[in-house]
Design a protein around this motif. Structure first.
Motif, short mmCIF file in Angstrom:
data_model
loop_
_atom_site.label_atom_id
_atom_site.label_comp_id
_atom_site.label_asym_id
_atom_site.label_seq_id
_atom_site.Cartn_x
_atom_site.Cartn_y
_atom_site.Cartn_z
N GLY A 154 92.77 -15.31 -53.83
CA GLY A 154 92.82 -14.67 -55.14
C GLY A 154 91.61 -15.02 -55.99
N LEU A 155 91.16 -14.05 -56.77
CA LEU A 155 90.01 -14.26 -57.65
C LEU A 155 90.42 -14.75 -59.03
CD1 LEU A 155 87.89 -11.09 -56.76
CD2 LEU A 155 87.69 -13.41 -55.83
N ALA B 267 103.69 -16.02 -51.76
CA ALA B 267 104.06 -15.00 -50.78
C ALA B 267 103.71 -15.41 -49.35
CB ALA B 267 103.38 -13.68 -51.11
N GLY B 268 103.02 -16.53 -49.19
CA GLY B 268 102.65 -16.99 -47.86
C GLY B 268 101.46 -16.28 -47.27
N ILE B 269 100.68 -15.60 -48.10
CA ILE B 269 99.48 -14.92 -47.62
C ILE B 269 98.45 -15.96 -47.19
CG2 ILE B 269 97.55 -13.45 -48.29
CD1 ILE B 269 99.51 -12.00 -50.16
N SER B 270 97.85 -15.75 -46.04
CA SER B 270 96.86 -16.69 -45.52
C SER B 270 95.51 -16.01 -45.40
CB SER B 270 97.30 -17.21 -44.14
OG SER B 270 96.29 -18.01 -43.58
N ARG B 271 94.47 -16.73 -45.79
CA ARG B 271 93.11 -16.24 -45.62
C ARG B 271 92.29 -17.23 -44.80
NH1 ARG B 271 94.97 -12.14 -46.58
NH2 ARG B 271 94.50 -10.61 -48.20
N LEU B 272 92.94 -17.84 -43.83
CA LEU B 272 92.23 -18.69 -42.89
C LEU B 272 91.50 -17.79 -41.90
CD1 LEU B 272 94.98 -21.39 -42.17
CD2 LEU B 272 93.28 -21.33 -44.01
N ARG B 273 90.24 -18.06 -41.67
CA ARG B 273 89.45 -17.17 -40.82
C ARG B 273 88.36 -17.95 -40.10
NH1 ARG B 273 84.45 -16.02 -43.09
NH2 ARG B 273 84.18 -16.45 -45.32
N GLU B 274 87.74 -17.27 -39.13
CA GLU B 274 86.60 -17.88 -38.45
C GLU B 274 85.42 -17.95 -39.40
OE1 GLU B 274 85.66 -15.92 -34.82
OE2 GLU B 274 87.49 -16.54 -33.81
N PHE B 275 84.80 -19.11 -39.46
CA PHE B 275 83.65 -19.33 -40.33
C PHE B 275 82.40 -19.46 -39.46
CE2 PHE B 275 81.02 -22.09 -43.14
CZ PHE B 275 81.04 -21.30 -44.26
N ALA B 276 81.26 -19.20 -40.06
CA ALA B 276 79.99 -19.24 -39.33
C ALA B 276 79.56 -20.68 -39.08
CB ALA B 276 78.91 -18.49 -40.11
N PHE B 277 80.37 -21.38 -38.29
CA PHE B 277 80.06 -22.75 -37.89
C PHE B 277 80.55 -22.90 -36.47
CE2 PHE B 277 81.37 -27.15 -37.21
CZ PHE B 277 80.24 -27.85 -37.60
N VAL B 278 79.71 -23.41 -35.59
CA VAL B 278 80.06 -23.58 -34.19
C VAL B 278 80.31 -25.06 -33.92
CG1 VAL B 278 79.35 -23.25 -31.80
CG2 VAL B 278 78.71 -21.57 -33.54
N THR B 279 81.48 -25.37 -33.38
CA THR B 279 81.83 -26.75 -33.10
C THR B 279 81.03 -27.27 -31.90
OG1 THR B 279 83.61 -26.25 -31.54
CG2 THR B 279 84.16 -26.23 -33.89
N ILE C 130 88.67 -21.77 -41.08
CA ILE C 130 88.52 -22.37 -42.41
C ILE C 130 89.15 -21.43 -43.44
CG2 ILE C 130 86.78 -22.82 -44.22
CD1 ILE C 130 85.01 -24.04 -42.26
N GLY C 131 89.64 -22.00 -44.54
CA GLY C 131 90.05 -21.20 -45.68
C GLY C 131 88.84 -20.98 -46.57
N ALA C 132 88.16 -19.86 -46.39
CA ALA C 132 86.89 -19.61 -47.08
C ALA C 132 86.97 -18.35 -47.94
CB ALA C 132 85.75 -19.47 -46.07
N ASP C 133 86.30 -18.39 -49.08
CA ASP C 133 86.21 -17.26 -50.00
C ASP C 133 85.41 -16.14 -49.33
OD1 ASP C 133 85.26 -15.50 -52.14
OD2 ASP C 133 85.97 -17.02 -53.53
N ALA C 134 86.04 -15.00 -49.15
CA ALA C 134 85.40 -13.90 -48.43
C ALA C 134 84.26 -13.27 -49.21
CB ALA C 134 86.44 -12.83 -48.08
N ARG C 135 84.22 -13.48 -50.52
CA ARG C 135 83.16 -12.87 -51.33
C ARG C 135 81.90 -13.73 -51.38
NH1 ARG C 135 85.21 -8.92 -56.08
NH2 ARG C 135 86.94 -7.97 -54.94
N LEU C 136 81.96 -14.90 -50.83
CA LEU C 136 80.78 -15.76 -50.74
C LEU C 136 80.25 -15.70 -49.31
CD1 LEU C 136 82.02 -18.92 -52.72
CD2 LEU C 136 80.66 -17.00 -53.56
N GLY D 40 98.46 -24.01 -45.12
CA GLY D 40 98.64 -22.85 -44.28
C GLY D 40 98.13 -21.56 -44.89
N SER D 41 97.80 -21.60 -46.17
CA SER D 41 97.34 -20.41 -46.87
C SER D 41 95.84 -20.45 -47.17
CB SER D 41 98.11 -20.27 -48.20
OG SER D 41 97.64 -19.17 -48.94
N ILE D 42 95.37 -21.59 -47.72
CA ILE D 42 93.97 -21.69 -48.13
C ILE D 42 93.27 -22.91 -47.58
CG2 ILE D 42 94.30 -20.34 -50.23
CD1 ILE D 42 94.51 -22.90 -51.82
#
Length: 345
Positions: A14-15, A26-38, A46-52, A289-291
């Motif tokens: 959320g902004l 509501a249990g919305i999750s924005r965990l996603r693949e981030f541009a980092f390789v292990t 990662i829980g990352a802001d999609a607008r950044l 689990g969400s952010i």
């Protein structure tokens, strides 16, 4: 005792503060693949802001997150009525990718956002790590006068290459082969605090009342052989509840920064046996689990979630406990109250 008069937030879900609280509930999750390789050659969740942009590193991301939260929180306040505000920052503890120079840059950006709203302000770094917001609120409770707004900003971002490498080498990231790792996140939360008299002058109804905050230092850190016995957290919670009649006025909801790491979960169990009088139930709410784990932003985001539960009528009762522990051993807690149901506790 002080009132929560305004809120602002920016999270991966959320902004704004209301949108973030609603999405988390509501249990919305924005965990996603981030541009980092292990080190295994795999992407990291990662829980990352999609607008950044993913290329933007931690301190620069914190600047954008903090500016957004401060701008939102102060948007409805006329600077002419209260020309000055004290700005308190809860920032990450020093770690790879975040040093004193980075902390100063985030503090300047936060103060600039307040000035752009027409407020004269100065920024003070009042807390560090997960318990940083509670450190700031404790200082506000001791220093707040009836004529001044206090703005507490908690901001953090683990979306930084140096930081992620450090966490991976320490086997703290949630990935295959790691027992009890956590999912990194990022967020900023802003709490506008003022005495009841000032809120009445500004014609603002409080979103919540903070009756007390406690801060203590844990000596048994995550690298200790025995682990934490929950002593410092128990003391912090009981200090925060010093003006309450326990167990009659125990917390109806608990917001805790448990993130999947075994150390934190074990500490919770031992804390609950020591300070059970402060808890009406043993359930707790967390946002991982969400952010993801939002570090120094946790106390502010949890306070916003509690305040929104009061305002929207879905809180299980009139009192909420927010509690968190920093890696350095600082433990912090504070009690928030629904002003509509309980008035000034």
């Amino acid at each position: 005792m002080i009132d929560l008069l305004g809120i602002g937030a920016r999270t991966p879900v959320g902004l704004t503060a209301p949108a973030s609280a609603a999405a988390i509930r509501a249990g919305i999750s924005r965990l996603r693949e981030f541009a980092f390789v292990t080190m295994r050659g795999e992407p990291l969740i990662i829980g990352a802001d999609a607008r950044l942009k993913d290329a933007l590193q931690g301190p620069a991301r914190m600047v954008e997150l903090a500016k957004s939260a401060v701008t939102e929180a102060l948007a409805d306040f006329a600077p002419g009525a209260v020309p000055e505000c004290e700005l308190w920052l809860a920032l990450p503890e020093q770690r790879p990718g975040f040093d004193d120079h980075a902390a100063a840059a985030v503090a300047r950006a936060s103060a600039d956002a307040a000035r752009q709203r027409g407020f004269r302000t100065r920024a003070t770094i009042g807390g560090r790590g997960h318990a940083g917001v509670m450190q700031c609120v404790r200082r506000v409770l001791a220093a707040a006068d009836a004529e001044r707004l206090h703005v507490v900003v908690g901001v953090d971002s683990y979306c930084d290459d140096e930081c992620l490498v450090w966490l991976e080498q320490a086997r703290r990231l949630a990935q295959d082969g790691v027992r009890g790792g956590f999912t990194p996140g990022e967020a900023a939360g802003c709490l506008v605090l003022g005495r009841r008299r000032l809120g009445a002058l500004l014609k603002r109804r409080p979103l919540a009342t903070i009756s007390g905050a406690g801060v203590h230092q844990e000596t048994q850190l995550r690298d200790s052989e025995a682990g934490s016995f929950g002593l410092a957290m128990s003391e912090a919670v009981l200090d925060a509840a010093a003006d309450l009649d326990l167990p009659a006025q125990a917390a109806d909801a608990v917001y805790c920064d448990i993130n999947g790491e075994r150390y934190r979960s074990e500490e919770w169990g031992l804390f609950a046996t020591r300070a059970h009088a402060a808890l009406r139930f043993l359930q707790y709410q967390t946002f991982c689990g969400s952010i993801g784990d939002v570090g120094a932003a946790f106390g502010a985001i949890a306070s916003i979630a509690a305040a929104q539960s009061f305002a929207r009528g879905y809180a299980p009762g009139p009192r909420a406990l927010v509690m968190a522990g920093s890696d350095s051993g600082t433990r912090g807690a504070m009690f928030l109250h629904d002003p509509r149901l309980e008035g000034r506790p």
